[in-house]
Structure formats: structure tokens, C-alpha cells
Enzyme design. Structure first.
Site, short mmCIF file in Angstrom:
data_model
loop_
_atom_site.label_atom_id
_atom_site.label_comp_id
_atom_site.label_asym_id
_atom_site.label_seq_id
_atom_site.Cartn_x
_atom_site.Cartn_y
_atom_site.Cartn_z
N LYS A 64 84.75 114.92 -50.36
CA LYS A 64 86.05 114.45 -50.86
C LYS A 64 86.30 113.02 -50.39
CE LYS A 64 89.48 117.68 -51.08
NZ LYS A 64 90.36 118.71 -50.46
C1 E4P Z 1 92.72 120.62 -52.18
O1 E4P Z 1 91.64 120.15 -52.36
C2 E4P Z 1 93.87 119.89 -51.62
O2 E4P Z 1 93.51 119.24 -50.45
C3 E4P Z 1 95.04 120.82 -51.42
O3 E4P Z 1 95.16 121.63 -52.56
C4 E4P Z 1 96.34 120.13 -51.07
O4 E4P Z 1 97.40 121.05 -51.13
P1 E4P Z 1 98.87 120.77 -50.55
O5 E4P Z 1 99.55 119.76 -51.42
O6 E4P Z 1 99.54 122.09 -50.59
O7 E4P Z 1 98.68 120.25 -49.15
#
Ligand code: E4P
Length: 287
Positions: A113
Site C-alpha cells: 500500500k
Molecule cells: C483499508 O485498506 C483501509 O485502510 C481501511 O478500510 C480504512 O478504514 P477506516 O476509514 O475505517 O479507518
């Protein structure tokens, strides 16, 4: 068991291998998992350590992340596990790429990521050329998704995900599901090499709407997947309609996918805020 009409891949959004195990038991399948620095900081083992007042050194925290990701990968060897690089305002593309290449060597089924910023995209552009699979995170606009498409051109399907964050748009009164719908529509003009991963899912309605829209992947937290299992893994029928309530609609923009990626407007304040939060949560674990 996986419903026979389910095309979308289902990921768990969690930094806890214990949740991976439980979701596999509840659903009977799992296609992947996404992690991020905040989720790793909430992992039961890191919470316990934090409560004892014991912080990690920089080497120890990476080692801890590596161990957790290895446990997750072993539970879903056929799936994908997203590992997020550390990135704050001053992290260069070179530094992100170096971390990403290292993290990619941890497990055979990683996606790395990188943030959907100029530096993150520069890192991703190089990463895909070096056969490092990527998941472009903190995406809040169609322009950012168009830039992801452009920066990773030449990659094959399965090598690139883009993660638009639904819940964080909802949090500020905008209909995050519109963004998913618009990116999917915009990508129909492309070659299909980028898969849309609906992220920041907060409830079963987000999940069902993303299924209905045909999102390639959905990453949902433990509670949402548990609720889905309790509802018998139901799929949205022909009459399913998402109810955005008072959320403000986001309009579709006619954005060609043919521009050079740096010519798209990459800025969104939630991307900056998201990087601040991820880096603060990570730094809080380090002594
Ligand atoms: C997934 O890859 C993201 O990091 C995650 O869904 C973020 O979610 P949040 O907005 O609930 O922190």
C-alpha cells in the site's frame, strides 16, 4: 461457503490474525486481507504491549508487522495481503519504494500500500515495473484513481488495486458510495488492469451497495463480515437500492484515462489527514 453468484472478492480489513481465523470459520472462505498502521497498532498483541508501557524500537515494530502479516498470509495463502508503507508528508518516493520492496519480500502474496499522492504514485510507477504488486490507498477522488490507472499502465490485472475510502467521505457528509460508482464507470473506458477495492466500509449497507455496483474487491472490518455471515451471506437482489439518507451526492466527472498521470489533480485533504493519522498511530508505538 462462497455464494455461487458472488463475483466480488471479499477481504477482511484487520491487523489481527485472530480475526482472520474467525472470519474464515464464519464465512467458509476469505479472498484476502488489508492491514494499515492504525490496524496494526490496535492488534491485541501490540495493545497489550502498549498497556504495559513497552514500546517498540524501529526494528522491532517492523519485525512485529512482519510476524503478524506472516500469520495472516499462512491462513489465506491463495489470497492477497496488503501491507502499508510508512509515509508522512516528508517521505520520498524512493524511501517508500525501498520499504515496499522489503515488505513485498515478507510473504508470497503481498500487495504494497502506497498513498495516492504524487510521491506514492511515483513509488508505485517504479514498483509495478519491478513486479511489486500495489494497492493505492487513501483515494478520495476520481482524479486520483485516474492517476493510479496512468502510473501503473502496463501492469496486469491482479497487480494493482485502488482503494477509495467510503466511510471517511460519509463522515464529512458526502456519499462515499458515489465515488465507487464513478470510478467503476470511468474505468470501463480502460483496459481493466486496476481493480477497485472498496475500503473504509463501516456497515452492511456499504458492503451490499459495493456488491451491487460490482466492485472488484471489498475490504470490510470484522463486525461487518460477521453480520453478513449472520444474514446468511445474502447478496443484493434486483430490487436492492442503497439509501444514502442525508449524504450529499458526489457528481460524476468526465475524466479521460489518457492523460499523463502527473497532470491529474492529486490533492485531497482527507489523503493528507489519513497519512497524518497513520503515521501518528505508527509513531506512537515506537520509543
Ligand atoms: C483499508 O485498506 C483501509 O485502510 C481501511 O478500510 C480504512 O478504514 P477506516 O476509514 O475505517 O479507518
Amino acid at each position: 461457503m462462497r455464494p455461487k453468484d458472488l463475483v466480488t472478492k471479499i477481504f477482511l480489513d484487520s491487523g489481527d490474525p485472530g480475526e482472520t481465523r474467525e472470519i474464515i470459520r464464519l464465512l467458509g472462505f476469505l479472498d484476502g486481507q488489508t492491514t494499515n498502521p492504525t490496524l496494526i497498532s490496535k492488534n491485541p498483541a501490540s495493545l497489550q504491549r502498549f498497556e504495559r508501557g513497552e514500546k517498540f524500537s524501529r526494528e522491532e515494530i517492523l519485525d512485529f508487522y512482519r510476524q503478524e502479516v506472516n500469520k495472516i498470509s499462512a491462513l489465506i495463502p491463495q489470497g492477497s495481503v496488503s501491507i502499508e508503507v510508512y509515509a508522512d508528508r516528508s517521505t520520498t518516493a524512493g524511501a517508500m519504494l525501498q520499504q515496499g520492496r522489503f515488505m513485498f519480500s515478507w510473504i508470497p502474496n503481498a500487495h504494497i500500500k502506497f498513498p495516492s499522492t504524487e510521491e506514492g504514485l511515483r513509488a508505485a510507477e517504479q514498483a509495478v515495473k519491478q513486479e511489486v504488486r500495489v494497492n493505492m490507498t487513501l483515494c478520495f477522488t476520481q482524479e486520483q484513481a485516474a492517476a493510479v490507472y496512468g502510473a501503473t499502465k502496463g501492469a496486469k490485472k491482479g497487480e494493482v488495486f485502488v482503494s477509495p475510502f467510503v466511510g471517511r467521505l460519509d463522515d464529512r457528509g458526502e456519499n462515499g458510495m458515489d465515488l465507487i460508482s464513478h470510478i467503476l464507470k470511468m474505468y470501463r473506458e480502460g483496459d481493466g488492469h486496476v481493480e477497485v477495492l472498496t475500503a473504509s466500509v463501516r456497515n452492511l449497507d456499504h458492503f451490499l451497495c459495493a456488491l451491487k455496483l460490482g466492485s472488484d474487491i471489498i475490504s470490510a472490518p470484522f463486525n461487518v463480515l460477521k453480520e453478513w455471515s449472520e444474514k446468511g451471506l445474502l447478496l443484493p437482489g434486483d430490487n436492492y437500492v442503497y439509501q444514502p439518507g442525508s449524504l450529499k451526492a458526489i457528481s460524476f466527472k468526465e475524466i479521460p484515462l489518457t492523460h499523463y498521470w502527473r497532470d491529474y489533480n492529486l490533492h485531497h485533504e482527507l489523503t493528507d489527514k489519513g497519512m497524518e493519522r497513520f503515521s501518528a498511530d505508527w509513531n506512537a508505538l515506537i520509543r
